[in-house]
Design an enzyme around this catalytic site. Structure first.
Site, mmCIF file in Angstrom:
data_model
loop_
_atom_site.group_PDB
_atom_site.id
_atom_site.type_symbol
_atom_site.label_atom_id
_atom_site.label_comp_id
_atom_site.label_asym_id
_atom_site.label_seq_id
_atom_site.Cartn_x
_atom_site.Cartn_y
_atom_site.Cartn_z
ATOM 1 N N TRP A 327 42.184 33.693 36.744
ATOM 2 C CA TRP A 327 42.824 33.876 35.436
ATOM 3 C C TRP A 327 43.594 35.185 35.391
ATOM 4 C CZ3 TRP A 327 42.080 37.734 31.698
ATOM 5 C CH2 TRP A 327 42.678 37.489 30.454
ATOM 6 N N HIS A 328 43.040 36.206 36.073
ATOM 7 C CA HIS A 328 43.680 37.517 36.041
ATOM 8 C C HIS A 328 45.002 37.537 36.794
ATOM 9 C CE1 HIS A 328 39.776 39.024 34.622
ATOM 10 N NE2 HIS A 328 40.486 40.009 34.116
ATOM 11 N N GLY A 329 45.122 36.713 37.803
ATOM 12 C CA GLY A 329 46.386 36.722 38.529
ATOM 13 C C GLY A 329 46.428 35.676 39.609
#
Lengths: 488, 411
Positions: A327-329
């Site tokens: 989700w972060h990257g």
């Protein structure tokens, strides 16, 4: 338009507050909501006008399908409601997947199968991860019968509310909608909330401008020369990023909370002294709290949580954190970071069963060291770069090499005010600022801004102190950088 | 969601309300004072056109015959292009700061001085190409600096379109207060400008824009040429007193006085390229080698390290293109007193150079372009001075200052 910009502080915010409080004074139910909504849309437009249509489309998709789910539940058509939920969530994930993960997928297919695939030029819409997750939570809660019908205007405000829109906290419909009402607003202790909100906002701004941004120069220099760092510089680089990320993100969250409170709205707290966590589970109860709660309530528990046996529990933990990392990257470094945290939680689960308790400070140190090491993957541009940094951190052959990154001139340069006013020399001011920022950083690593705000008694001296603090921040505003979590 | 942390709700009594009010009174008062200072500074800078686009600046200058002396970084490339776009001159002078002395008052055609838009061959080529997209002049006079032909000269990187002039920054906001603290700007001048847009000073009667323009009328005229009022009228002596800074550079071979035995031939190719570009558009191109101060020439002759300059002058004087070699100021004639520093001469020397160019047989029609009568009158009145004060309405002050400390007798 960043929170830490002249345009926001001196143009957007005063105008918006003036209109908002005028509307509150008129005591029209819907007017304050409309003003906040218009302000939030304008705020987003300043960032990315071209993607406003996407935000609106996402809102309409989720609102209409959410209302459908509520209607079907009221009619006791649970199976249909579930189907609508799947469609709605799938739509959100497809949107997020397209904008965030398309080129990552194409690159990996290319590497795996040796097929040449052109990457597509995709600009990541600002805040898409946050407003997608916020609305997924709404849809699931609608299915679970935890939300009530609300007007489109209030729903739009819930999603677009400008203090949280770009980088969280991830909000819950139930906690927020009730606050967008005249009944709630008229019960607030206005002056107290404005005071606490102002204090929290200023402290958050100071964290970002005077601590996170100066650390950025060390971090950037360290990662730029990852292949050649000494042991000391390896640790300086990793520790600088550990604190840069904390002060940047928690500073932003504080500003969001402070701004909302100035408008009599309460946002959830997102950080609770995370670097004082005594184990990895505790860390995730203190770091980006709204995200970890989201992952727990909407991923871990639907997967079965801890209720389907030990192996499934471990699988669920690991999977939740892999996806949390993703989700972060869109990158393998984020997946590795998530996987490491997942494994740490698994190990912690086994460790807890042994019922061996560590000394509190040993536990804090161990947890901190683990988190610090995993942040290296989080920040690195590639796995290779992260391994270079980690290798330097444990390369004892270079232990006697002095630091290149932590130079007096580099630090002082970050705290200088521009120009040379004769009554305050740049160097004296810079040294004083640096020392103050250091002390401030130590204090706010161990304490929260919101609890500190309550300890500061309002009066003449606190007014003067915070005015000075605000002025020191204002002097540095045009040298600041974008918030790190905007990338997500 | 269970157990979400939120800010605690509080209940406030009347005494506590008083404390909050004290806090906000003090806080807001302090911020308002700072805001007032910021606003005053912004107003000051805005009125001085420090945030204006070059289009707005040039329009103002042309309308009001104003001097533009900015306190912040200038993109001379873009600025001079704008003047050309507005005036559409038949005659353009192009070069480094050593081109800035030519004025429109002595040219009978529409004229723009694009000095400082060519600080290297690459920049000059780019400037001509950009200019030709908007306007094609009849003639371009290009001043050539001798150090462009020396391989040892540090390269110059053009900065065209690399910064946003209109941006608001704390450096800009603090600049007026910094100048007040350094006593370079008076508080009265600052307030008069900020509150009443009073943009004149005691040195000249020009309207001035830009901070330096306001302080000393040192800056570009509406035609792009330079007025060196800060030195000649204000008497600022820190530039190059007795050519001491120049002497140091010659002794050490630094700055633009790097040593060189021979011409750097790639520069000659770049020069030819410029000639070709102009020829393709039927633009007449003339070269001028600006003078250096006689005292400086003596220093350089006595040094064996500048042989490339002799080679250069010999090469240029055999070009097919008309070249006016004023490197030796005594041929103009110009004395040390007419110089601002070692290699920048004042208005009067440039007028003399124009007269020489008009008298020369190298260019047939040049004498019709120069206002010879006016030029001779100005030289007669102000020979030995820096500034052309023939338009007396702009110059209340009578005497120039001997800022080079050479013992010059000024008129």
């Amino acid at each position: 338009m960043l929170f830490n910009s002249y345009q926001f502080l001196f143009m957007f915010l005063p105008a918006q507050l003036l209109l908002y409080y005028s509307a509150l004074k008129i005591q029209r139910n819907s007017l304050p909501v409309l003003i906040l909504l218009v302000a939030s849309i304008m705020f987003y437009s300043f960032w990315q006008f071209s993607y406003l249509y996407l935000l609106f489309a996402s809102i309409m998709w989720n609102f209409l399908l959410g209302q459908s789910i509520l209607y079907l539940r009221e009619k006791n058509k649970i199976q249909y409601a579930l189907r609508v939920l799947f469609i709605a969530v799938a739509g959100n994930l497809i949107l997020l997947g397209y904008f965030k993960y398309t080129n990552f997928a194409l690159n990996n297919i290319q590497k795996l199968f040796g097929i040449h695939m052109e990457t597509i030029e995709i600009v990541l819409p600002l805040g898409i991860s946050f407003y997608t997750f916020t609305q997924i939570a709404y849809l699931v809660d609608a299915y679970r019968d935890k939300v009530k019908h609300s007007s489109l205007a209030k729903y739009m405000l819930f999603v677009t509310y400008f203090p949280h829109l770009i980088a969280g906290p991830i909000l819950h419909h139930k906690e927020m909608i009730s606050q967008f009402s005249w009944d709630h607003l008229r019960k607030q202790e206005v002056i107290s909330n404005i005071y606490i909100g102002t204090i929290i906002f200023i402290l958050g701004l100071f964290k970002k401008v005077n601590i996170a941004d100066p650390l950025a120069s060390i971090v950037n220099a360290g990662y730029a020369s990852a292949a050649n760092l000494s042991l000391i510089d390896g640790w300086i680089t990793s520790l600088s990023y550990t604190f840069q990320l904390f002060f940047d993100f928690s500073g932003y969250s504080d500003m969001a909370v402070g701004l909302a409170l100035i408008m009599q709205i309460r946002l959830p707290i997102n950080f609770n002294s995370p670097y004082l966590a005594i184990n990895i589970q505790d860390f995730w109860r203190r770091w980006h709290i709204t995200l970890s709660k989201f992952l727990r309530d909407y991923l871990y528990i639907p997967l079965g949580g801890s209720k389907k046996g030990e192996l499934i529990t471990l699988r669920n933990l690991f999977l939740t954190f892999i996806l949390g990392g993703l989700w972060h990257g869109a990158g393998w470094t984020f997946i590795i970071w998530g996987a490491l945290h997942g494994m740490a939680l698994i190990i912690h689960r086994f460790w807890s069963k042994l019922k061996i308790s560590l000394n509190k400070w040993a536990a804090i140190t161990l947890t901190f060291l683990f988190v610090n090491i995993t942040w290296v993957y989080f920040r690195a541009d590639s796995i290779k770069q992260s391994h270079q940094i980690l290798k330097s951190m444990f390369n004892f052959k270079t232990i006697d090499q002095p630091s290149v990154l932590l130079s007096f001139s580099r630090i002082i340069e970050q705290f200088k005010i521009p120009g040379q006013i004769s009554f305050v020399s740049s160097l004296e001011y810079a040294i004083g600022s640096a020392i103050f920022a250091g002390l401030f950083a130590v204090y706010f690593t161990c304490n929260n801004v919101d609890t500190t705000a309550y300890k500061i008694r309002p009066g003449f001296f606190s007014g003067l102190a915070f005015a000075m603090l605000t002025i020191t921040v204002l002097l540095k505003l045009n040298h600041t950088t974008q918030f790190l979590y905007f990338n997500f | 969601m269970n157990n979400t942390l939120f800010i605690t709700e509080t209940y406030v009594n009347n005494r506590e309300k008083e404390n909050y009010k004290h806090f906000f009174f003090v806080y807001c008062s302090c911020i308002l004072v700072v805001l007032l200072l910021v606003l005053l500074s912004l107003l000051f800078l805005w009125r001085l056109h420090e945030f204006s686009s070059y289009d707005q600046i040039v329009s103002y200058q042309i309308k009001n015959n104003a001097i533009y002396g900015p306190g912040t970084i200038v993109d001379y490339f873009e600025y001079k292009l704008k003047i050309i776009e507005k005036i559409k001159p038949k005659t353009v002078v192009l070069g480094s700061s050593r081109a800035l002395g030519f004025q429109s008052a002595y040219i009978n055609t529409n004229f723009v001085n694009a000095g400082l838009a060519m600080r290297s061959f690459d920049e000059g080529t780019l400037f001509i190409e950009e200019m030709l997209k908007h306007h094609i002049p009849e003639r371009i006079i290009i001043t050539l600096d001798f150090w462009w032909f020396n391989e040892a000269t540090p390269p110059y990187t053009p900065t065209y379109k690399q910064f946003d002039k209109s941006s608001i920054s704390s450096e800009k906001i603090l600049l007026p207060y910094q100048l007040i603290a350094e006593k370079k700007l008076s508080l009265n001048q600052f307030l008069a400008m900020a509150l009443f847009a009073h943009n004149r000073n005691s040195l000249t009667n020009y309207q001035n824009i830009g901070i330096i323009g306001l302080i000393s009328s040192n800056g570009n005229r509406a035609d792009g040429s330079m007025l060196y009022a800060k030195y000649a009228l204000e008497g600022c002596t820190d530039l190059d007193p007795k050519f001491s800074h120049t002497a140091e550079m010659i002794n050490k071979g630094t700055g633009n006085y790097q040593y060189g035995r021979h011409i750097y031939t790639p520069s000659l190719k770049k020069l030819e390229n410029i000639i070709q570009i102009c020829n393709k558009k039927n633009i007449k191109v003339y070269f001028v080698i600006p003078p250096i101060a006689p005292a400086v020439k003596k220093m350089m002759i006595s040094s064996p390290n500048y042989h490339y300059i002799d080679e250069l002058r010999a090469y240029l004087n055999h070009l097919d293109v008309p070249v006016f070699d004023f490197h030796d100021a005594s041929k103009i004639p110009a004395t040390d007193c007419e110089f601002i520093d070692g290699y920048h001469s004042g208005d009067i020397t440039y007028i003399k150079m124009l007269l020489k160019m008009a008298e020369s047989s190298k260019i047939k029609d040049f004498s019709s372009i120069v206002n010879i009568t006016k030029a001779k009158e100005t030289v007669r009145k102000f020979d030995g001075n820096i500034i052309d004060r023939s338009d007396s309405q702009y110059f209340p002050q009578q005497l120039e200052k001997d800022f080079l400390l050479l013992g010059c007798q000024k008129k």
